[in-house]
Motif scaffolding. Sequence first.
Motif, mmCIF file in Angstrom:
data_model
loop_
_atom_site.group_PDB
_atom_site.id
_atom_site.type_symbol
_atom_site.label_atom_id
_atom_site.label_comp_id
_atom_site.label_asym_id
_atom_site.label_seq_id
_atom_site.Cartn_x
_atom_site.Cartn_y
_atom_site.Cartn_z
ATOM 1 N N MET A 288 0.947 -1.203 0.031
ATOM 2 C CA MET A 288 0.019 -0.155 -0.008
ATOM 3 C C MET A 288 0.793 1.346 -0.008
ATOM 4 O O MET A 288 1.924 1.284 0.787
ATOM 5 C CB MET A 288 -0.819 0.061 1.347
ATOM 6 C CG MET A 288 -1.810 1.056 1.291
ATOM 7 S SD MET A 288 -3.020 1.139 2.677
ATOM 8 C CE MET A 288 -3.090 -0.538 3.299
ATOM 9 N N ASN A 289 0.693 2.110 -0.953
ATOM 10 C CA ASN A 289 1.662 3.494 -1.045
ATOM 11 C C ASN A 289 1.317 4.248 -0.014
ATOM 12 O O ASN A 289 0.120 4.075 0.855
ATOM 13 C CB ASN A 289 1.628 3.960 -2.266
ATOM 14 C CG ASN A 289 0.155 4.573 -2.590
ATOM 15 O OD1 ASN A 289 -0.513 5.145 -1.789
ATOM 16 N ND2 ASN A 289 -0.081 4.741 -4.012
ATOM 17 N N LYS A 290 1.929 5.415 0.281
ATOM 18 C CA LYS A 290 1.946 6.292 1.542
ATOM 19 C C LYS A 290 0.401 6.888 1.419
ATOM 20 O O LYS A 290 0.074 7.007 2.494
ATOM 21 C CB LYS A 290 2.971 7.415 1.169
ATOM 22 C CG LYS A 290 2.987 8.206 2.370
ATOM 23 C CD LYS A 290 4.264 9.131 2.171
ATOM 24 C CE LYS A 290 4.223 10.510 3.284
ATOM 25 N NZ LYS A 290 5.359 11.312 2.796
ATOM 26 N N THR A 291 0.277 7.510 0.119
ATOM 27 C CA THR A 291 -1.299 8.145 0.078
ATOM 28 C C THR A 291 -2.291 7.219 0.226
ATOM 29 O O THR A 291 -3.311 7.410 1.123
ATOM 30 C CB THR A 291 -1.423 8.819 -1.267
ATOM 31 O OG1 THR A 291 -0.292 9.629 -1.709
ATOM 32 C CG2 THR A 291 -2.636 9.376 -1.513
ATOM 33 N N LYS A 292 -2.306 5.913 -0.153
ATOM 34 C CA LYS A 292 -3.542 5.379 0.127
ATOM 35 C C LYS A 292 -3.482 4.758 1.770
ATOM 36 O O LYS A 292 -4.814 4.681 2.251
ATOM 37 C CB LYS A 292 -3.078 3.927 -0.720
ATOM 38 C CG LYS A 292 -4.483 2.829 -0.533
ATOM 39 C CD LYS A 292 -4.253 1.599 -1.623
ATOM 40 C CE LYS A 292 -5.416 0.903 -1.590
ATOM 41 N NZ LYS A 292 -5.413 -0.153 -2.527
ATOM 42 N N ARG A 293 -2.434 4.605 2.403
ATOM 43 C CA ARG A 293 -2.287 4.246 3.723
ATOM 44 C C ARG A 293 -2.698 5.437 4.359
ATOM 45 O O ARG A 293 -3.615 5.165 5.437
ATOM 46 C CB ARG A 293 -0.796 3.938 4.001
ATOM 47 C CG ARG A 293 -0.548 4.008 5.662
ATOM 48 C CD ARG A 293 0.551 3.092 6.200
ATOM 49 N NE ARG A 293 0.635 1.560 5.556
ATOM 50 C CZ ARG A 293 -0.048 0.619 5.983
ATOM 51 N NH1 ARG A 293 -1.020 0.805 6.747
ATOM 52 N NH2 ARG A 293 0.295 -0.381 5.517
ATOM 53 N N LYS A 294 -2.574 6.708 4.217
ATOM 54 C CA LYS A 294 -3.164 7.777 4.809
ATOM 55 C C LYS A 294 -4.523 7.993 4.574
ATOM 56 O O LYS A 294 -5.364 8.307 5.525
ATOM 57 C CB LYS A 294 -2.238 9.134 4.420
ATOM 58 C CG LYS A 294 -2.433 10.228 5.146
ATOM 59 C CD LYS A 294 -1.469 11.374 4.941
ATOM 60 C CE LYS A 294 -1.361 12.568 5.912
ATOM 61 N NZ LYS A 294 -0.889 13.532 5.528
#
Length: 178
Positions: free
Chosen positions: A1-7
């Motif tokens: 999961m990339n940083k934006t999706k995680r956020k």
Amino acid sequence: MNKTKRKIFETSMKLFAQKGYDATSIEEITATVGVAKGTLYYHFSSKEEIFNFLVDEGMKLLKNSIDIKIAKASNTIDKLRAIVLIQIKIISKYEDFMTIVLSQIWGHEPRNLMCKDKVIEYIKTVEEIVKEGMQKGEIIEGDPEIIASRNIWTNMFKSDIQAKNKARYRYTKIIQRV
């Protein structure tokens, strides 16, 4: 999961837990995360998809944690003990997740039914371990469904009380310093 999706994932979990699913809007999620709606929609097609992803990921974490621990256990009692410890850990570490799932098991909307199904699936996992223990003579005979359900709900409520007591203790210590 990339940083934006995680956020987006973490922010949605927090907002759903604090405000409830219905009271949380896509606009609020994007504003809190600090992304445009298009960015959110690149990762998730709807608020419902965010919710479903959240519940699926949380339940996978719970199931995987249990599978790993019970694979190492030599008997039913150790397996159930491991499940209890994992439940306590998950409930205290991922309180928002548990709040979301437990608040959504009532009702007839698709998300309510999904949460209900996930909880029932989890109870069935514990129930199979209880049945195995009864067959081996490691647990006294009884209704495995009731034993499994009681084990789960009792530990959830105990963990919730322990978490609240810890928070109350920290709050008291802070007040004493002031």
